[in-house]
Design a protein around this motif. Structure first.
Motif: not given
Length: 375
Positions: A11-16
């Motif tokens: 969830a924290i690094y989803k976009n990357e």
């Protein structure tokens, strides 16, 4: 509550992560390429060795090193009795004989004095040639390499560090996966540094060994994959996993390793004296693949696990059965007195939820449930 919370990490690094995966999809370069090479260079730099060779999984990583060292029938390979099956499996897979060694009750890692006794006994029996020792960095804590390497030098043994659980740990600043003649790790999702599937890597400062493993992992290739100069296997880290690992390695270095050690401190401060907590020797740093406590008996351990389950708290037993009792090794005879510590640990250890995203209030709930159950 998650035993190891991969959902929060994503969830924290989803976009990357999503963008990195999409880049690979758009390029349609799914095997090899610059991303894999970049990851290998970053991993080698982090560990502090010349070469990192990625591969399909941690088990293949171990097997590839043994293949490169020509470990074969008649060779003895010394392996801790208290560990995951793969460490012994790869020895038999390469035709050699695993010789199981009991572990230290405090660190859970191979007992160096018992290792030397096992080597001496093997030499005296004269049936096998001592060739390799595979220490395991269990639960994130590096094995006692300063002393292991003394024994190895004395008896002319190769040292293969199994860092599947230990990536990120260190001894006096020397990183896990930089010990011995070669080292391996696993990127299985639940490992300290995990991908979204299977993956593994080999680390070494030996130029010739690195070149040989790079050949062996691609069907024994010579100048290209259609020039096959030796018998090898097919074991490559795919590009999508490499792209994911590049992002996760940065997170691991920037905060996850520190965060998981803070969770360790939370646990230690909140658990009462009714359990034996993990011990980290002076000069050692653990990456805490697991937070493992010891109970007084199998009955107490099972009671605690059941009560935690009733409160929605997951836990795991690593490991319910010693290596020497696995059916796959039943053709060999063993003296149970040689494995007193391992036999006891299999009946008394319990691993509690452990990951960098575990909140202090969650640790309080877990510790409170443990303290309440054990009075």
């Amino acid at each position: 509550m998650q035993f190891r919370d991969l959902k929060s990490q994503y969830a924290i690094y989803k976009n990357e992560i999503d963008a990195a995966v999409q880049d690979v999809m758009s390029s349609a370069n799914f095997i090899g390429g610059s991303i894999v090479k970049e990851l290998e260079a970053e991993l080698a730099d982090y560990v502090g060795v010349k070469h990192c060779i990625s591969c399909g999984n941690g088990t293949d990583a171990l097997s590839l090193v043994l293949m490169a060292w020509n470990v074969k029938e008649g060779d003895a390979v010394f392996v801790p009795d208290f560990t995951f099956f793969a460490t012994g499996e790869v020895v038999s897979l390469n035709g050699a004989t695993p010789v199981f060694v009991d572990v230290d009750e405090t660190t859970f890692n191979i007992d160096v004095e018992k290792l030397e006794k096992a080597v001496k006994k093997t030499i005296k029996e004269g049936k096998l040639s001592p060739k390799v020792v595979i220490p395991v960095d269990l639960f994130g804590l590096p094995a006692n390499y300063p002393e292991i390497e003394k024994v190895a030098e004395k008896y002319d043994l190769l040292v293969l560090e199994d860092g599947a659980q230990g990536f990120g740990g260190n001894i006096d600043g020397k990183m896990a996966c930089s010990f011995g003649h070669a080292a391996t790790t696993s990127f299985f999702p639940a490992k300290p540094l995990g991908c979204f599937g299977d993956g593994g890597a080999i680390f070494t400062n030996d130029d010739d060994l690195a070149a040989l493993i790079n050949s062996l992992k691609i069907h024994g290739k010579g100048i290209n994959k259609y020039d096959n100069v030796r018998i090898g296997i097919n074991s490559r880290l795919d590009t999508i996993q490499a792209a994911i690992l590049k992002i996760k390695l940065r997170a691991f270095r920037e905060h996850e390793l520190d965060d998981v050690n803070r969770v360790f401190e939370f646990y230690n401060s909140k658990l009462e004296g009714s359990v034996v907590k993990p011990v980290i020797p002076d000069g050692y740093y653990s990456s805490f693949a697991q937070y493992t406590i010891k109970l007084n008996s199998k009955q107490q351990r099972n009671k605690l696990q059941n009560q935690l389950k009733e409160q929605g708290i997951p836990s795991m037993i690593y490991y319910v059965k010693p290596m020497h009792r696995q059916e796959a090794f039943s053709d060999k005879s063993y003296n149970e007195l040689d494995f007193a510590v391992t036999n006891k640990l299999c009946d008394t250890v319990l691993s509690l939820p452990m990951h960098p995203y575990l909140k202090e209030e969650e640790v309080e709930k877990i510790a409170g449930a443990v303290n309440e159950c054990l009075g």
